[in-house]
Write an enzyme that holds these catalytic residues in place. Structure first.
Site, PDB file in Angstrom:
ATOM      1  N   THR A 155      44.114  40.600  31.649  1.00  0.00           N
ATOM      2  CA  THR A 155      44.933  41.288  30.649  1.00  0.00           C
ATOM      3  C   THR A 155      44.287  41.015  29.294  1.00  0.00           C
ATOM      4  O   THR A 155      44.238  39.878  28.840  1.00  0.00           O
ATOM      5  CB  THR A 155      46.381  40.794  30.665  1.00  0.00           C
ATOM      6  N   LYS A 208      49.384  47.818  30.866  1.00  0.00           N
ATOM      7  CA  LYS A 208      49.766  46.419  31.058  1.00  0.00           C
ATOM      8  C   LYS A 208      50.588  45.913  29.882  1.00  0.00           C
ATOM      9  O   LYS A 208      51.511  45.108  30.038  1.00  0.00           O
ATOM     10  CB  LYS A 208      48.527  45.535  31.256  1.00  0.00           C
ATOM     11  N   LYS A 265      49.594  35.050  24.767  1.00  0.00           N
ATOM     12  CA  LYS A 265      48.423  35.872  24.431  1.00  0.00           C
ATOM     13  C   LYS A 265      48.730  37.345  24.631  1.00  0.00           C
ATOM     14  O   LYS A 265      48.446  38.183  23.770  1.00  0.00           O
ATOM     15  CB  LYS A 265      47.237  35.435  25.291  1.00  0.00           C
TER      16      LYS A 265
END
Length: 312
Positions: free
Chosen positions: A107, A182, A250
């Protein structure tokens, strides 16, 4: 657009970079499906189970690229993606020749996925950004959702590989669109994790049998992956990572950055990021994302003792 084909599993060499919580299971499925695997990991001991299944451990991403037809990477952060794929000495790109394929399942930033696509294209090579959802459970059971960005012919060629690791595999659009999908996924999960933890916190406070609450809610409109899979772990005070808090922070940061760039205000995402930052500041960044319950307990003065916070 020209047709692109890969050989049979027995004749296709796959490189796999990143043997973490999810990567180890994903790589194992590929070996069992008949693919020859060349692997790279910074912690060599993580490779032992895969070596016992027949994988070869190589010294650099460049070597993996040189000896593979397709290279899959699933690492931690965008900076790791840059190093693994684009480093001008030992990166995958330096070991690639025309026709080879790089699949980044980390990701990461959509803009980085586009940059990687463009850099590999200059060499005549192909890339797909293909982040996944489903956590450690999905990786172990080969039921991951895989959201892909890139060219149709490259996706079609790699679909048999994706189908070994996941059940819901879809091309979402051009390079970077896998990562954008995502981000939408992480935004949905972030507020949902708050809702699940607050629901259980309420049930605990009122004195309900929380196991029964999870069973009832999981069969109705409140059913979510988090409730069914992470709710029981919370009740057992088991906060081992299916996905690390620090990695989720993150992801939420990337989503906020993209939202700000587009002029979007997403209050739920902002609130969730704040709560996870509290968790990380409390030294719990290596726990699983369902450890959000600990931050809510702290806010409510319901702190548990450290020995109740089991780490597997």
């Amino acid at each position: 657009m020209s047709t692109l084909k890969l050989a049979s599993p027995a004749s296709t060499r796959i490189g796999f970079i990143g043997i973490g919580v999810m990567g180890a299971s994903m790589a194992g499925h590929l070996i069992k499906a008949g693919y020859k695997l060349n692997i790279f990991t910074r912690t060599a001991s993580k490779a032992d189970p895969l070596i016992s299944l027949g994988a070869s451990l190589l010294n650099t991403p460049r070597e993996v690229a040189q000896q593979s037809d397709v290279v899959i990477s699933i690492v931690g952060y965008p900076k790791d993606v840059e190093e693994v794929l684009l480093d001008d000495k030992n990166g995958v790109l330096t070991g690639f020749e025309s026709g080879k394929i790089s699949i980044d399942m980390t990701t990461s930033k959509p803009s980085l996925a586009v940059r990687v696509y463009e850099e590999f294209k200059k060499r005549g090579a192909h890339t797909l950004d293909a982040p996944v959802s489903g956590g450690d459970i999905g990786a172990k059971n080969a039921t991951l959702s895989i959201m892909v960005g890139g060219d149709q012919n490259v996706f079609d060629a790699c679909l048999p590989i994706f189908n070994v690791m996941g059940k819901n595999v879809r091309l979402m659009g051009k390079a970077g669109f896998g990562q954008h999908t995502k981000m939408a996924n992480q935004i949905a999960i972030s507020s949902g994790m708050i809702a699940m933890c607050e629901s259980l916190l309420y049930a605990q406070r009122v004195g309900l049998d929380c196991e029964s609450v999870i069973q009832v809610l999981s069969s109705g409109a409140a059913q979510t992956f988090s409730m069914s899979n992470y709710g029981p772990r919370i009740l057992k005070r088991t906060f081992d990572p299916g996905f690390y808090v620090e990695h989720f922070i993150k992801d939420l940061g990337i989503a906020l950055e993209e939202a700000n760039r587009m002029g979007l205000i997403l209050p739920g995402l902002i609130q969730t990021k704040m709560l996870y930052d509290i968790l990380a500041a409390d030294g719990k960044q290596k726990l699983g994302t369902h450890a959000l319950m600990l931050a809510l307990e702290k806010l409510n003065g319901l702190n548990k003792t450290n020995d109740e916070e089991k780490k597997s």
